[in-house]
Design an enzyme around this catalytic site. Structure first.
Site, PDB file in Angstrom:
ATOM      1  CG  ASP A 247      -3.338 -13.255 -14.989  1.00  0.00           C
ATOM      2  OD1 ASP A 247      -2.495 -13.981 -14.362  1.00  0.00           O
ATOM      3  OD2 ASP A 247      -4.001 -12.406 -14.493  1.00  0.00           O
ATOM      4  CG  ASP A 248      -3.181 -17.565 -13.121  1.00  0.00           C
ATOM      5  OD1 ASP A 248      -3.794 -16.556 -13.304  1.00  0.00           O
ATOM      6  OD2 ASP A 248      -3.060 -18.060 -12.077  1.00  0.00           O
TER       7      ASP A 248
ATOM      8  CG  ASP B  85     -12.791 -15.405 -11.173  1.00  0.00           C
ATOM      9  OD1 ASP B  85     -13.857 -15.353 -11.330  1.00  0.00           O
ATOM     10  OD2 ASP B  85     -12.293 -15.913 -10.074  1.00  0.00           O
TER      11      ASP B  85
END
Length: 168
Positions: free
Chosen positions: A101-102, A105
């Site tokens: 994933d980028d 969070d």
């Protein structure tokens, strides 16, 4: 954290490409990997770069909606599950699968995918402290109150100096 955060972290295409290649360097010794599962949509670009660098041809996606209004993370929904053939790789629970994933969070999206592939190797380009325990490999950690502006979300426009926002 929202786009109005004073802790903006804009990332250019060049920087993102360098960071995704740095992720591939770190992952090269963590494999071998038979397949990549990218978490869409943010994981699509780093997955393509890592797949090229590590010569992985089998690429799958899992589609999970979480940021519904770009300000608040809503309830997670699986829009597209991982193919059974990918889930069956290795030990049947993800061993030999690389999940990309980028950003992590809060870690909620990664947790949902980890429940699907508990033995997969999880990697992100960027990590925030709350989500960091959910990934094995990442490149850059940013503070929880930083909003990352990815290159696919931006266009060219004037930016006011940082001090203009601080004066008051």
């Amino acid at each position: 954290m929202s786009p109005s955060s004073p802790k903006a972290f804009p990332v250019s295409w060049d920087q993102f490409h360098r960071d995704a290649r740095a992720l591939a360097w770190r992952l090269a010794s963590a494999g071998p990997f038979e397949a990549i599962v990218c978490i869409t949509r943010g994981g699509l670009v780093p997955a393509a770069i890592v797949a090229r660098e590590l010569d992985i041809r089998l690429i799958e996606s899992v589609c999970i909606a979480s940021y519904h209004d770009y300000k608040n993370q809503g309830e997670l929904r699986v829009l597209k599950d991982i193919a059974p053939s990918i889930k069956a790789i290795g030990d049947g629970s993800g061993r030999g699968v690389l999940v990309i994933d980028d950003l992590t969070d809060t870690g909620k999206t990664a947790k949902m995918v980890r429940d699907m592939l508990p033995n997969a190797h999880f990697a992100t380009v960027y990590a925030k402290p709350v989500g960091r325990p959910m990934v094995e490999t990442f490149v850059t950690e940013v503070s929880q109150d930083t909003w990352i502006y990815f290159p696919w979300d931006m266009g060219l426009s004037y930016q006011a100096p940082i001090t203009e926002g601080a004066a008051g």
